[in-house]
Design a protein around this motif. Structure first.
Motif, PDB file in Angstrom:
ATOM      1  N   GLU A 152       4.278  -1.252  17.952  1.00 20.08           N
ATOM      2  CA  GLU A 152       3.835  -2.444  18.666  1.00 20.08           C
ATOM      3  C   GLU A 152       4.752  -2.798  19.835  1.00 20.08           C
ATOM      4  N   TYR A 153       5.763  -1.968  20.058  1.00 21.63           N
ATOM      5  CA  TYR A 153       6.734  -2.276  21.112  1.00 21.63           C
ATOM      6  C   TYR A 153       6.044  -2.254  22.474  1.00 21.63           C
ATOM      7  N   GLY A 154       6.153  -3.363  23.201  1.00 22.30           N
ATOM      8  CA  GLY A 154       5.560  -3.468  24.526  1.00 22.30           C
ATOM      9  C   GLY A 154       4.093  -3.836  24.545  1.00 22.30           C
ATOM     10  N   GLN A 155       3.473  -4.047  23.411  1.00 23.94           N
ATOM     11  CA  GLN A 155       2.032  -4.264  23.388  1.00 23.94           C
ATOM     12  C   GLN A 155       1.602  -5.645  23.866  1.00 23.94           C
ATOM     13  N   ARG A 156       2.525  -6.569  23.992  1.00 28.64           N
ATOM     14  CA  ARG A 156       2.204  -7.882  24.570  1.00 28.64           C
ATOM     15  C   ARG A 156       3.006  -8.112  25.856  1.00 28.64           C
ATOM     16  N   THR A 157       3.491  -7.015  26.424  1.00 32.05           N
ATOM     17  CA  THR A 157       4.269  -7.059  27.654  1.00 32.05           C
ATOM     18  C   THR A 157       3.432  -6.502  28.800  1.00 32.05           C
ATOM     19  N   ARG A 158       3.315  -7.270  29.843  1.00 33.51           N
ATOM     20  CA  ARG A 158       2.465  -6.895  30.981  1.00 33.51           C
ATOM     21  C   ARG A 158       2.887  -5.541  31.553  1.00 33.51           C
ATOM     22  N   TRP A 159       1.903  -4.699  31.822  1.00 29.71           N
ATOM     23  CA  TRP A 159       2.066  -3.326  32.344  1.00 29.71           C
ATOM     24  C   TRP A 159       2.480  -2.311  31.262  1.00 29.71           C
ATOM     25  N   TYR A 160       2.968  -2.775  30.132  1.00 30.54           N
ATOM     26  CA  TYR A 160       3.455  -1.857  29.105  1.00 30.54           C
ATOM     27  C   TYR A 160       2.501  -1.739  27.920  1.00 30.54           C
ATOM     28  N   ASP A 161       1.403  -2.445  27.941  1.00 28.60           N
ATOM     29  CA  ASP A 161       0.506  -2.513  26.779  1.00 28.60           C
ATOM     30  C   ASP A 161      -0.493  -1.351  26.742  1.00 28.60           C
ATOM     31  N   VAL A 162       0.014  -0.138  26.878  1.00 27.52           N
ATOM     32  CA  VAL A 162      -0.829   1.067  26.760  1.00 27.52           C
ATOM     33  C   VAL A 162      -1.284   1.191  25.309  1.00 27.52           C
ATOM     34  N   ARG A 163      -2.560   1.379  25.082  1.00 31.35           N
ATOM     35  CA  ARG A 163      -3.093   1.319  23.718  1.00 31.35           C
ATOM     36  C   ARG A 163      -3.282   2.684  23.074  1.00 31.35           C
ATOM     37  N   HIS A 164      -3.630   3.686  23.850  1.00 31.94           N
ATOM     38  CA  HIS A 164      -4.033   4.964  23.268  1.00 31.94           C
ATOM     39  C   HIS A 164      -3.185   6.112  23.804  1.00 31.94           C
TER      40      HIS A 164
END
Length: 429
Positions: free
Chosen positions: A76-88
């Motif tokens: 979940e690291y970076g998943q609520r951080t703008r530009w870093y929320d790459v999902r797949h």
């Protein structure tokens, strides 16, 4: 001024697609369908995008990019951080994907500003560290020159594909004074870094001109280096600046120590911004074995931690409560910065471009920038950019398919109309 860099009939309205156009192509991601992304951009009034074209990776790294693995930073690291929320996790043929982006731009009549974020954070999304390692294997004194050759190679590719007309401008790199282009200079990130970088950048610009003398080329700067505008490279084809004024946001950053060493982060006080159940800073990092990712990005661990774990309403409320103290100064700073940048551009006979802006870096789900107060600053920036004759400007850095602000179609159209002075026609259904 380069003959290809002509003054437009009206200012270009720019959408910042950065590196996200290739890091987020998975199912349901904003760039799964490039044609849809371009069509939506046109509906909102944009005629130009600004991207990381991954030039070093494609043309100078020696890495086989025919099956480039990309994905999130881990867990979940970076998943609520703008530009870093790459999902797949995804795999792309990077060179083919770049060509397809330009083909889609051609289909939708959109221009492209090609830059590089590679010495800032692009490699942190790769499946393996080779890209990051290859970048840092280049002598810091030669990095701008190597980037110049990579961008020149990109131009060669586009021209061979009949797509060279879509490339409006080449920037050797994004925010040159903030990132690993300053390695070995020991000058921090301010005006001193701007001055110290100039010889390196001038060598890079000269190399690009040797290969493509008919193509406009520049670099771009974080903020507006108002104390060093006379020290910028002599042979720029455009002055590209990022007028983030911060103000009240800077007070938040300083109060909690978000961008300093870990021992300056006020973790206890930060609880007023965080959601219940937030772990401590020491417990929040990339998965074991992936530590290279935190070196491949310039983001402070404390800033990622607070962005990931903040309550967006608490974050926004903190800013709203203190807005009154900063409002006048933020508006004045934006105007002063833009007037100084426009004057510097006029004195050189080159256009001014606002490549990013305007409040600053906020959490993914924070709405300060697109709600009443931040949106007012965006409108002010558009009025000033038009008044000062800017070649082009972003509506806001967050006005792009990978940010929640993308859904505010009315605001983006309104800002585009302010900048261009032209009403936007209703979309055709």
């Amino acid at each position: 001024m380069n003959s290809l860099f002509t003054t437009p009939d009206r200012p270009h309205v720019v959408s910042l697609w950065d590196f996200t156009w290739y890091t987020r192509t998975g199912p349901g991601e904003p760039f799964e369908d490039l044609d849809r992304a371009f069509a939506e951009a046109r509906e909102r009034g944009y005629d130009t995008i600004r991207i990381c074209a991954m030039p070093f990776l494609l043309f100078r790294s020696g890495i086989d990019t025919s099956a480039l693995g990309l994905g999130p930073l881990g867990g979940e690291y970076g998943q609520r951080t703008r530009w870093y929320d790459v999902r797949h996790e995804t795999t792309i043929d990077a060179r083919a994907h770049l060509v397809e982006l330009f083909r889609a731009a051609d289909r939708h009549d959109v221009g492209v500003i090609a830059s590089s974020w590679e010495y800032q954070q692009s490699p942190s999304f790769a499946a393996t560290p080779e890209w990051y390692e290859a970048l840092h294997a280049v002598d810091p004194e030669e990095r701008a020159v190597v980037l110049a050759d990579a961008h020149a190679d990109l131009v060669d590719l586009l021209e061979s594909e009949g797509l060279g007309h879509r490339l409006l401008l080449t920037e050797l790199h994004n925010e040159v004074q903030i990132g690993y282009l300053t390695d070995g200079l020991d000058v921090g990130r301010g005006d001193e870094a701007v001055r110290a970088l100039t010889p390196r950048l001038e060598r890079g610009i000269a190399r690009f001109r040797q290969r493509h003398p008919d193509r406009p080329v520049t670099v771009n700067y974080a903020g507006v280096p108002i104390g060093a505008l006379n020290a910028l490279p002599a042979d720029l084809d455009a002055l590209v600046v990022h007028p983030y004024v911060y103000g009240v946001l800077q007070e938040l950053i300083d109060t909690f120590g978000l961008r300093g060493p870990a021992d300056r982060f006020d973790e206890e006080r930060a609880r007023e911004l965080l959601r219940q159940g937030a772990p401590g800073l020491a417990a929040w990092s990339v998965p074991a074995g992936q530590e290279w990712r935190t070196r491949a990005t310039i983001m402070s661990p404390a800033e990622v931690y607070v962005h990931d774990w903040c309550d967006p309403e608490a974050w926004d409320r903190w800013l709203y409560d203190r807005w009154g103290t900063h409002r006048v100064a933020m508006y004045q700073k934006l105007t002063l910065w833009l007037e100084a940048a426009a004057d510097a551009a006029v004195s050189r006979g080159i256009p001014l471009i606002l490549g990013e802006g305007y409040v600053g870096y906020t959490p993914l789900h924070g709405r300060f920038e697109e709600d009443l107060l931040g949106a007012g600053l965006c409108r002010h920036a558009m009025r000033e950019a038009r008044r000062l004759g800017a070649w082009g400007a972003v509506v806001c850095s967050n006005a792009a398919p990978h940010h929640p602000m993308w859904t505010d179609v009315a605001l983006q159209r309104q800002c585009a109309e302010i900048l261009t002075g032209v009403g936007h026609p209703a979309p055709v259904h």
